[in-house]
Design a protein around this motif. Structure first.
Motif, PDB file in Angstrom:
ATOM      1  N   HIS A  90       0.846  -1.212   0.000  1.00 36.31           N
ATOM      2  CA  HIS A  90       0.000   0.000   0.000  1.00 36.31           C
ATOM      3  C   HIS A  90       0.875   1.254   0.000  1.00 36.31           C
ATOM      4  O   HIS A  90       1.591   1.528   0.965  1.00 36.31           O
ATOM      5  CB  HIS A  90      -0.935   0.020   1.211  1.00 36.31           C
ATOM      6  CG  HIS A  90      -1.813   1.227   1.252  1.00 36.31           C
ATOM      7  ND1 HIS A  90      -2.793   1.466   0.304  1.00 36.31           N
ATOM      8  CD2 HIS A  90      -1.860   2.295   2.098  1.00 36.31           C
ATOM      9  CE1 HIS A  90      -3.397   2.616   0.584  1.00 36.31           C
ATOM     10  NE2 HIS A  90      -2.841   3.135   1.657  1.00 36.31           N
ATOM     11  N   HIS A  92       1.152   5.526  -1.927  1.00 38.25           N
ATOM     12  CA  HIS A  92       0.580   6.576  -2.799  1.00 38.25           C
ATOM     13  C   HIS A  92       1.734   7.306  -3.474  1.00 38.25           C
ATOM     14  O   HIS A  92       2.468   8.048  -2.803  1.00 38.25           O
ATOM     15  CB  HIS A  92      -0.177   7.606  -1.959  1.00 38.25           C
ATOM     16  CG  HIS A  92      -1.325   7.062  -1.177  1.00 38.25           C
ATOM     17  ND1 HIS A  92      -2.640   7.355  -1.482  1.00 38.25           N
ATOM     18  CD2 HIS A  92      -1.371   6.248  -0.095  1.00 38.25           C
ATOM     19  CE1 HIS A  92      -3.440   6.755  -0.603  1.00 38.25           C
ATOM     20  NE2 HIS A  92      -2.692   6.080   0.240  1.00 38.25           N
ATOM     21  N   HIS A 245      -9.121   2.063   1.268  1.00 43.55           N
ATOM     22  CA  HIS A 245      -8.812   2.162   2.699  1.00 43.55           C
ATOM     23  C   HIS A 245     -10.029   1.731   3.516  1.00 43.55           C
ATOM     24  O   HIS A 245     -11.166   1.915   3.081  1.00 43.55           O
ATOM     25  CB  HIS A 245      -8.503   3.613   3.072  1.00 43.55           C
ATOM     26  CG  HIS A 245      -7.330   4.210   2.369  1.00 43.55           C
ATOM     27  ND1 HIS A 245      -7.436   4.909   1.193  1.00 43.55           N
ATOM     28  CD2 HIS A 245      -6.011   4.208   2.690  1.00 43.55           C
ATOM     29  CE1 HIS A 245      -6.221   5.330   0.822  1.00 43.55           C
ATOM     30  NE2 HIS A 245      -5.343   4.917   1.704  1.00 43.55           N
ATOM     31  N   HIS A 284      -4.990  -0.575   6.194  1.00 50.50           N
ATOM     32  CA  HIS A 284      -5.137  -0.212   7.614  1.00 50.50           C
ATOM     33  C   HIS A 284      -6.006  -1.183   8.427  1.00 50.50           C
ATOM     34  O   HIS A 284      -5.477  -2.029   9.111  1.00 50.50           O
ATOM     35  CB  HIS A 284      -5.605   1.237   7.792  1.00 50.50           C
ATOM     36  CG  HIS A 284      -4.756   2.200   7.024  1.00 50.50           C
ATOM     37  ND1 HIS A 284      -3.396   2.271   7.201  1.00 50.50           N
ATOM     38  CD2 HIS A 284      -5.042   3.083   6.033  1.00 50.50           C
ATOM     39  CE1 HIS A 284      -2.893   3.177   6.377  1.00 50.50           C
ATOM     40  NE2 HIS A 284      -3.865   3.679   5.659  1.00 50.50           N
ATOM     41  N   ASP A 335       2.628   2.977   2.999  1.00 55.73           N
ATOM     42  CA  ASP A 335       1.656   4.072   2.952  1.00 55.73           C
ATOM     43  C   ASP A 335       2.328   5.441   2.858  1.00 55.73           C
ATOM     44  O   ASP A 335       1.873   6.410   3.490  1.00 55.73           O
ATOM     45  CB  ASP A 335       0.688   4.011   4.145  1.00 55.73           C
ATOM     46  CG  ASP A 335      -0.524   4.926   3.935  1.00 55.73           C
ATOM     47  OD1 ASP A 335      -0.870   5.203   2.771  1.00 55.73           O
ATOM     48  OD2 ASP A 335      -1.111   5.373   4.947  1.00 55.73           O
TER      49      ASP A 335
HETATM   50 ZN   LIG Z   1      -3.174   5.091   2.061  1.00 58.07          ZN
END
Ligand SMILES: [Zn+2]
Length: 463
Positions: A90, A92, A245, A284, A335
């Motif tokens: 995960h 971005h 998420h 998460h 993340d």
């Molecule tokens: Zn995220």
């Protein structure tokens, strides 16, 4: 103690690689003896097919003789540790520029930092430049596969895939879907997101090693109409991913309940639209209920444990023991940009500490094995376990013959402290634990993608 010797960086696509070879073959939590879950060759050879897949692995002398390997066909990393490339479940990419942004928790952090950063990805040349930086940063940290969020802009993911294709990376990504509760310039609509996703899937999905993920940001920023579009796209073929998420922050959960009052829980919002299933991955899951854990297990959906982000944003402690007890498909994610390191070593470090904290704050655990993030489990969750969570374990995560030859070379003595500490280790388990506590990008000496040396001294110049 591993001894060091000069590696031979002159071969950019060797027939074989020699070093101390380690990889997981199963989940160390599933067996009473972790030795049943890995292979380790102190002096080993990894043999590659011409097309970059794994042909064989074994002890050096026998494997060299079996395949009639000549010395000049072997990249010699004796004394170094050779492991499968890390898989980040995960991350971005448009948030690389806001890593380490001060002071906020999830919803305000998005408004203050993430949305302004993501708005810059309307510009293709900017997206291209950040894509290049981001992918090379992954490689420098030994991460060879990642599940990646773009921004809302179609060109953001187009730029990322173009750069990944040049590097022949196996990555999965998607354009963010977001049609409400975000700045006007970052909104799409159910209609435009449908068209953009269809175009991206047609152009990129399964092109080379690239795969596509339907990527609604989270329930707060997607209307029911948009989640319906996401579900239609996700079910249009059986090999697309769903990436979003869930249950990260208590304020986020309360807002989601206001927006979807009839849903039984946050995860059920997604399930009500048919978005929980194979190849769906939820980042998460810190505040999941027992029911939600059961739903993930039943649907064989995956979770990404993102410890540096969860601690940085003050979101909470992921219930690792519960996820393990429920046999949830699980990977570890950085993340970025809420996470604080591209390094999977540093991410494992924080994951270990979260699990330590759980021991004092949660219900008693059923067995000692569940109580710890052992080094074998941690390396499992960042390689083979992550591949299983992404339904890619037929391709990645270990050195079983036929898998893709993405692997990394680690120098266990890359810093004075590591060198000193390694002198005082007795076992592989200890050395792996020291790595997960003390290592970072400095230990990653070389990275190979499909058998080709693409990062490190002497790497193929075309990279
Ligand atoms: Zn995220």
């Amino acid at each position: 103690m591993l001894s060091t010797s000069e590696s031979d960086p002159s071969i950019s696509k060797p027939k074989a690689v020699r070093g101390s070879i380690f990889f997981l073959t199963d989940d160390p939590g599933s067996k009473s003896d972790p030795q049943d879950c890995y292979e380790y060759y102190e002096d080993g050879i990894l043999v590659l097919r011409d097309d970059g897949h794994i042909l064989d692995v074994g002890p050096s002398t026998q494997t060299k003789a079996k395949h009639k390997l000549l010395a000049n066909e072997i990249a010699d990393y004796s004394g170094r540790l050779v492991i499968p490339g890390f898989i980040d479940t995960h991350i971005h990419y448009p948030q690389a520029e806001i890593i380490a942004a001060y002071g906020e928790q999830l919803v305000h952090w998005l408004e203050k930092y993430a949305y302004p950063a993501e708005s810059r990805f309307a510009d293709r040349s900017y997206a291209q430049a950040v894509s290049r930086f981001f992918l090379h940063e992954l490689l420098r940290n030994g991460t060879t596969t990642a599940l990646i969020f773009g921004s809302v802009h179609k060109i953001s993911i187009d730029a990322l895939f173009s750069e990944a294709e040049k590097l022949n990376l196996r990555i999965i990504g998607g354009k963010v879907m977001m049609d409400r509760n975000a700045p006007e310039n970052l909104l799409d609509t159910p209609e435009t997101t449908n068209a953009d996703n269809e175009a991206l899937i047609a152009t990129w999905h399964n092109k080379g090693r690239i795969q596509y993920a339907i990527t609604p940001r989270f329930a707060i920023t997607s209307s029911p109409a948009q989640l319906s579009v996401a579900a239609r796209l996700y079910h249009a073929r059986d090999d697309l991913y769903l990436h979003t998420h869930v249950a990260e922050n208590l304020h986020e959960i309360a807002l989601t309940q206001q927006l979807y009052p009839s849903a039984k829980s946050y995860l059920h919002v997604y399930d009500d639209f048919g978005l929980v299933g194979s190849r769906s991955l939820f980042a998460h899951g810190i505040h999941l209920t027992e029911d939600e854990f059961n739903l993930l297990a039943e649907k064989q959906a995956a979770l990404s444990f993102c410890p540096t982000s969860n601690l940085f944003l003050g979101s909470g402690l992921f219930n690792f023991n519960k996820a393990y007890q429920k046999n949830i498909l699980l990977g570890i994610g950085t993340d970025i940009g809420a996470g604080t390191s591209f390094s999977m070593f540093q991410t494992m470090n924080e994951a270990y500490k979260v699990v330590q904290l759980l021991r004092s704050t949660h219900q008693p655990i059923q067995s000692e094995n569940e109580a710890h993030l052992t080094p074998f489990k941690a390396f499992y969750l960042t390689t083979l376990g992550a591949a299983r969570a992404l339904y890619l374990d037929n391709k990645l995560g270990s050195f079983q013959p036929g898998k893709e030859g993405d692997f990394i070379i680690l120098n266990l003595e890359a810093t004075p402290l590591l060198q000193f500490r390694m002198l005082h280790t007795q076992s592989l388990s200890e050395r792996l634990f020291v790595l997960m506590m003390l290592a970072d990008d400095r230990v990653v000496e070389a990275v190979y993608i499909m058998g080709r040396h693409c990062y490190g001294h002497g790497a193929d110049a075309s990279y």
